[in-house]
Motif scaffolding. Structure first.
Motif, mmCIF file in Angstrom:
data_model
loop_
_atom_site.group_PDB
_atom_site.id
_atom_site.type_symbol
_atom_site.label_atom_id
_atom_site.label_comp_id
_atom_site.label_asym_id
_atom_site.label_seq_id
_atom_site.Cartn_x
_atom_site.Cartn_y
_atom_site.Cartn_z
ATOM 1 N N TRP A 19 96.319 -33.940 0.933
ATOM 2 C CA TRP A 19 97.712 -34.207 0.557
ATOM 3 C C TRP A 19 98.018 -35.695 0.729
ATOM 4 O O TRP A 19 98.639 -36.328 -0.150
ATOM 5 C CB TRP A 19 98.608 -33.337 1.426
ATOM 6 N N GLU A 23 99.285 -38.365 -2.051
ATOM 7 C CA GLU A 23 100.542 -39.107 -1.897
ATOM 8 C C GLU A 23 100.303 -40.610 -2.052
ATOM 9 O O GLU A 23 101.102 -41.322 -2.677
ATOM 10 C CB GLU A 23 101.177 -38.832 -0.526
ATOM 11 N N ILE A 163 103.493 -34.631 6.691
ATOM 12 C CA ILE A 163 102.298 -33.929 6.218
ATOM 13 C C ILE A 163 101.693 -33.102 7.348
ATOM 14 O O ILE A 163 101.327 -31.938 7.144
ATOM 15 C CB ILE A 163 101.275 -34.939 5.665
ATOM 16 N N TYR A 167 101.811 -28.936 7.202
ATOM 17 C CA TYR A 167 100.683 -28.004 7.141
ATOM 18 C C TYR A 167 100.878 -26.847 8.114
ATOM 19 O O TYR A 167 100.557 -25.696 7.793
ATOM 20 C CB TYR A 167 99.346 -28.694 7.435
ATOM 21 N N TYR A 170 103.090 -24.509 6.454
ATOM 22 C CA TYR A 170 102.332 -23.873 5.363
ATOM 23 C C TYR A 170 101.471 -22.731 5.897
ATOM 24 O O TYR A 170 101.455 -21.626 5.338
ATOM 25 C CB TYR A 170 101.477 -24.937 4.691
ATOM 26 N N LYS A 193 107.157 -28.863 0.244
ATOM 27 C CA LYS A 193 106.241 -28.200 -0.688
ATOM 28 C C LYS A 193 106.651 -28.369 -2.146
ATOM 29 O O LYS A 193 105.916 -27.950 -3.038
ATOM 30 C CB LYS A 193 106.086 -26.721 -0.333
ATOM 31 N N PHE A 198 101.815 -32.542 -2.965
ATOM 32 C CA PHE A 198 101.475 -31.297 -2.268
ATOM 33 C C PHE A 198 101.070 -30.219 -3.265
ATOM 34 O O PHE A 198 100.072 -29.515 -3.057
ATOM 35 C CB PHE A 198 102.649 -30.794 -1.425
ATOM 36 N N GLU A 202 97.454 -28.612 -2.940
ATOM 37 C CA GLU A 202 97.380 -27.223 -2.475
ATOM 38 C C GLU A 202 96.592 -26.342 -3.436
ATOM 39 O O GLU A 202 95.941 -25.380 -3.012
ATOM 40 C CB GLU A 202 98.797 -26.679 -2.291
#
Length: 225
Positions: A19, A23, A163, A167, A170, A193, A198, A202
């Motif tokens: 991620w 970014e 980030i 996670y 997530y 998200k 992301f 993902e």
């Protein structure tokens, strides 16, 4: 210097540096592995003796810790838009969230995941799943309080601290624990998200997913708080 390379398994902690790479729009190499690679790709142990993901290389540098890799990317590639410099008023808080993400939040979830989905059915431990899920939810209290009046964790902007914590949220969602998130955390997680980087990261390796999102099997919510 050679471009960075990341070994990644879908849904694993390697999502953090993946991620971050997206970014920061850095040029990188990606190796997708089935999870856990130490079981399904034994030759990976010759590269990373731990057999874990992430594994990251950049020139002679080798790293295995997801939040540490994110910090390395910020500092090595001068991506300070995604980090905070030493001396910043919130620098200590920024570092604390980076380490808090694994030491406090992700650790109990990995126990819950193992004993709810990854172990053979005769080795699964519902009590361990419930206990460690409770541990995780209770330790969201600091995040609940910190987000009051904030869009992101530090300096009023998105950083790798988001980030790292993102996670953990997530993984909690994949375990069905998001039903116990406070509304302020639900809104924060939705912001994270929804980020294009992301969404792109993902999806990588999703065809090799070993486990799917589940509904948390216990419903005694008051005990979780």
């Amino acid at each position: 210097m050679t471009k960075p390379k990341l070994w990644h398994s879908y849904s694993a902690r390697s999502l953090r540096p993946l991620w971050a790479l997206e970014e920061m729009e850095l040029d990188y190499e990606l190796e997708l592995l089935p999870f856990p690679p130490r079981v399904f790709k034994r030759e990976y142990l010759e590269l990373n003796a731990l057999g874990t993901v992430p594994f990251f290389t950049h020139g002679d540098t080798e790293m295995t810790e997801s939040s540490g890799i994110c910090l390395y990317l910020v500092e090595t590639f001068k991506q300070l838009d995604f980090g905070l410099p030493v001396g910043h008023a919130e620098y200590g808080d920024y570092l604390n969230w980076l380490f808090h993400s694994d030491a406090t939040l992700t650790f109990p979830q990995t126990i819950a995941l193992r004993y709810s989905q990854l172990e053979p059915k005769d080795r699964r431990l519902p009590q361990a799943v419930e206990d460690y899920s409770t541990w995780f939810i209770k330790r969201l209290k600091r995040l609940n309080a910190h987000l009051e009046g904030r869009e992101y964790l530090c300096d009023g902007r998105f950083t790798i601290a988001d980030i790292a914590i993102g996670y953990a949220l997530y993984l909690g969602e994949s375990l069905g624990l998001d039903q116990f998130y406070e509304p302020i955390v639900v809104d924060y997680w939705q912001r994270l998200k929804s980020r294009p980087a992301f969404i792109k990261a993902e999806a990588m390796g999703s065809e090799q997913a070993l486990f799917k999102a589940v509904k948390y099997p216990f419903t005694d919510a008051p005990e979780l708080f």
